[in-house]
Design an enzyme around this catalytic site. Sequence first.
Site, short mmCIF file in Angstrom:
data_model
loop_
_atom_site.label_atom_id
_atom_site.label_comp_id
_atom_site.label_asym_id
_atom_site.label_seq_id
_atom_site.Cartn_x
_atom_site.Cartn_y
_atom_site.Cartn_z
N HIS A 1 -51.13 29.88 -58.37
CA HIS A 1 -52.34 30.63 -58.07
C HIS A 1 -53.22 29.80 -57.15
O HIS A 1 -53.24 28.57 -57.26
CB HIS A 1 -53.11 30.98 -59.35
CG HIS A 1 -54.11 32.05 -59.14
ND1 HIS A 1 -55.40 31.81 -58.72
CD2 HIS A 1 -54.01 33.40 -59.27
CE1 HIS A 1 -56.04 32.96 -58.59
NE2 HIS A 1 -55.22 33.94 -58.91
N GLU B 1 -49.32 37.86 -63.43
CA GLU B 1 -48.26 38.84 -63.16
C GLU B 1 -47.05 38.65 -64.07
O GLU B 1 -46.31 39.61 -64.30
CB GLU B 1 -47.81 38.76 -61.70
CG GLU B 1 -48.93 38.88 -60.68
CD GLU B 1 -49.49 40.28 -60.56
OE1 GLU B 1 -49.34 41.06 -61.52
OE2 GLU B 1 -50.09 40.58 -59.52
N1 COA Z 1 -42.75 28.96 -57.16
C1 COA Z 1 -42.39 27.80 -56.57
N2 COA Z 1 -43.22 27.07 -55.81
C2 COA Z 1 -44.47 27.52 -55.66
C3 COA Z 1 -44.93 28.69 -56.27
C4 COA Z 1 -44.00 29.42 -57.05
N3 COA Z 1 -44.36 30.56 -57.64
N4 COA Z 1 -46.21 28.90 -55.93
C5 COA Z 1 -46.57 27.88 -55.13
N5 COA Z 1 -45.52 27.04 -54.99
C6 COA Z 1 -45.49 25.82 -54.20
C7 COA Z 1 -45.18 26.13 -52.74
O1 COA Z 1 -43.81 26.13 -52.46
C8 COA Z 1 -45.90 25.00 -52.05
O2 COA Z 1 -45.14 23.84 -52.22
P1 COA Z 1 -44.92 22.79 -51.02
O3 COA Z 1 -46.31 22.34 -50.63
O4 COA Z 1 -44.07 21.75 -51.63
O5 COA Z 1 -44.28 23.57 -49.92
C9 COA Z 1 -47.17 24.83 -52.90
O6 COA Z 1 -46.79 25.23 -54.22
C10 COA Z 1 -48.37 25.61 -52.42
O7 COA Z 1 -47.96 26.99 -52.28
P2 COA Z 1 -48.76 28.05 -51.42
O8 COA Z 1 -47.91 29.23 -51.22
O9 COA Z 1 -49.34 27.39 -50.22
O10 COA Z 1 -49.97 28.37 -52.41
P3 COA Z 1 -51.03 29.52 -52.19
O11 COA Z 1 -52.26 29.09 -52.88
O12 COA Z 1 -51.13 29.88 -50.75
O13 COA Z 1 -50.34 30.78 -52.90
C11 COA Z 1 -49.56 32.29 -54.52
C12 COA Z 1 -50.66 31.27 -54.16
C13 COA Z 1 -49.95 33.03 -55.77
C14 COA Z 1 -49.44 33.30 -53.37
C15 COA Z 1 -48.22 31.53 -54.72
O14 COA Z 1 -48.35 30.64 -55.81
C16 COA Z 1 -47.05 32.47 -54.90
O15 COA Z 1 -46.49 32.94 -53.91
N6 COA Z 1 -46.64 32.78 -56.16
C17 COA Z 1 -45.54 33.67 -56.40
C18 COA Z 1 -45.97 35.11 -56.23
C19 COA Z 1 -46.88 35.57 -57.35
O16 COA Z 1 -46.66 35.28 -58.51
N7 COA Z 1 -47.91 36.33 -56.95
C20 COA Z 1 -48.89 36.86 -57.88
C21 COA Z 1 -50.19 36.13 -57.73
S1 COA Z 1 -51.34 36.54 -59.02
#
Ligand code: COA
Length: 375
Positions: free
Chosen positions: A253, A307
């Site tokens: 998140h 979620e």
């Molecule tokens: N699984 C594996 N790795 C994850 C992850 C996940 N669910 N969520 C974040 N990470 C990792 C990324 O790979 C990244 O790692 P790195 O720096 O080694 O490349 C790091 O954590 C930061 O991720 P990032 O996508 O930049 O974080 P964000 O703050 O932009 O995104 C979300 C937040 C929620 C979009 C992201 O955690 C995600 O895509 N989660 C899965 C989808 C989900 O559950 N969505 C519902 C949200 S309520």
Amino acid sequence: MSAPKGLEGVVVNSTQISHVFGEEGRLVYRGYDIGQLAGKASYEEVCYLLWKGHLPTRSELDALNQAMRSQRTLPDEGATLRLLPKTVDPMDALRTGVSAVAAMLEISGTATYEQALAITARFPTIVAAFQRIRNGQEPIAPRSDLSHASNYLYMLTGDVPLENHVKSLDTYLVLLADHGMNASTFTARVIASTESDLGSCVVGAIGALKGPLHGGAPALVMNMLDEIGSAENIKPWVDNALDTHKKLMGFGHRVYKTTDPRAEILRDMARQSSTPEFFALANGTERYALDELHRRKPDQRLYTNVEFYSAAVLNSVGLPRDFYPPTFAISRVAGWTAHILEQMVGNRLIRPQSEYVGPQGLTFKPVDEREAVTA
Ligand code: COA
């Protein structure tokens, strides 16, 4: 100087409606921690809280219930939804249905409480009507003697739903109703800041919610659990996903750096409402995924998000998988509309800038003199 990617950490406005305390794992609606409301206040009470700033008295709640229940029918009785292909994504049907309803109700001018109520009341009717139509069935008329949650389930099947299903769905709707400056709420506020109408703001917010990084994740959680299938397959599946740099749905998140309080409540609900086999698979996957995420990415502080167990709870009340995002929208529209109303108080156009990193000083050539640009 450019803003951080994804506007991380940027404060874009002040609000009295809700806040995510990410370090502490707290979500507050108008001063109430979410644990104070979940399972105790109804969705309708929370709508009133978000819109008006305080919990309703008995007479205020009675008036709200009466108003919402009288506003459930669709002006075109679902005619617009019948024009869509049956295979369309339910979020596209909701977006189209809301746009049509807002136009038919002639929602215009500065957003009002009455408009917020009129749109929120009709969300379940649009979603349920589309489910019936795509299955070749007639939409079921709303019942004014049922609560918001109960009537939604009723309009899907024609049966008065089980009390425990209504309770689960109502609590889910309370938990998801608002969440600080999330992407769809920000979208709604940007549109509101142009002094556009409330219908346009809500339609834009639905578009933002649809994406898998926001509201589209729970169905993907179910797909993931289906693929995992058994306790023995949890480790190889999760290891393979992380080895190949996939994101695990239902984890991570932007703001929470500890467990999302809604995930804790939903986990307890899922434990009660799912089959023991399903809960064991989900919980086993959660525990192994968290261990691996913490081991592989210790600096990222990744935890279970809302979620993950939303999927289990919505599954247990009998909703089809592709109905999880529109059901999220049925809840979140209360927050969107509260924020639209708040934006209109002392509004100023939201108009940030970008850092230009493209070329400059090019000279125009007529079309026949241009050479193809090679990639
Ligand atoms: N699984 C594996 N790795 C994850 C992850 C996940 N669910 N969520 C974040 N990470 C990792 C990324 O790979 C990244 O790692 P790195 O720096 O080694 O490349 C790091 O954590 C930061 O991720 P990032 O996508 O930049 O974080 P964000 O703050 O932009 O995104 C979300 C937040 C929620 C979009 C992201 O955690 C995600 O895509 N989660 C899965 C989808 C989900 O559950 N969505 C519902 C949200 S309520």
